[in-house]
Design a protein around this motif. Structure first.
Motif: not given
Length: 267
Positions: A18-21, A41-42, A236-237
């Motif tokens: 998962q990208h963390l922008p 698949p992951v 992420p936040e």
């Protein structure tokens, strides 16, 4: 043994696949651009990310990777193994990351990163990286205060050397490894949870940030650190807030690197 070569900063802004922008990128860092990921698949998606990272690490003289997870470490180690026949691992983490698909209660791949490096996750990846398993006897695991029961048993049955997150203990363990290059890995959750607001996997009371800085300095003074990796495992936040950036700046400074951010912290 101190190494005065400048660090080459590399940023891998993702957690698993998962990208963390919002992941912060230092002004002098090379950001690995995530390739287009297929609907697979992951582990297959992670393989593509790790191949891109391995290529970026291999192009540097002294890589320092800032990442959003621990499993991307397999890319960093595989790249370092291209130039070092033997490579030891110093792993500082609140967790053991020694689960495997067979013993994990959650199936979370982030909890298997050290097991991946020691060859315990055969079949999970098709391993296009050419990663060679690191012998248990070449691994030093510091802290690991938060273990699952089966993970605890797996570590007890292994030959991984476990030490507290203490500068003297780490220096002694590295001395025992002999004159072999060392890959240094640190997950920020090794730090006392009270000092890590917004951590993805807080693990309660532990060594202070100041003590971890001392551990990093001791490792650099004792061993030939061929490459280093900070797993910036904030939610992420929170990964780009002032506290997170300040922590990363202190940890990189303890390794002898200076971080200048591209822009002011967002909060």
């Amino acid at each position: 043994m101190a190494d005065h070569r400048a660090w080459d900063l590399i940023v891998t802004p993702w957690h698993l696949d998962q990208h963390l922008p919002d992941f912060p990128v230092p002004a002098t860092a090379t950001q690995v651009v995530p390739p287009v990921l297929p609907a697979e698949p992951v582990p297959a998606r992670m393989n593509l990310l790790h191949q891109a990272t391995a290529d970026a690490v291999a192009r540097t003289a002294k890589p320092l990777v800032l990442s959003g997870d621990c499993p991307t470490s397999r890319a960093a180690v595989a790249a370092l193994q291209r130039r070092h026949r033997d490579l030891a691992v110093l792993w500082l983490d609140a967790h053991g990351d020694f689960n495997t698909p067979e013993i994990s209660t959650s199936g979370y791949l982030g909890g298997m990163a050290l097991a991946m490096l020691t060859g315990r996750t055969a079949g999970l990846f098709d391993d296009p990286l050419g990663l060679r398993p690191v012998p248990d006897t070449s691994v030093v695991l510091a802290d690991a205060r938060d273990l699952d029961p089966a993970e605890h048993d797996a570590l007890a049955a292994s030959r991984v050397r476990r030490v507290p997150a203490d500068p003297a203990a780490i220096a002694t363990a590295l001395d025992h490894l002999g004159p072999v290059p060392v890959y240094l890995h640190l997950d920020i959750d090794v730090i006392d949870g009270a000092e890590l607001p917004g951590a993805r996997f807080p693990s309660g009371p532990g060594p202070s940030l100041a003590r971890i800085e001392e551990c990093l300095a001791a490792a650099c003074a004792t061993a030939d650190i061929a490459g280093a990796y900070l797993a910036c495992a904030w939610l992420p936040e929170h990964v780009n807030d002032h506290s997170a950036r300040q922590t990363v700046a202190r940890l990189t400074a303890a390794l002898g690197a200076n971080v200048a951010w591209r822009e002011a912290a967002v909060s």
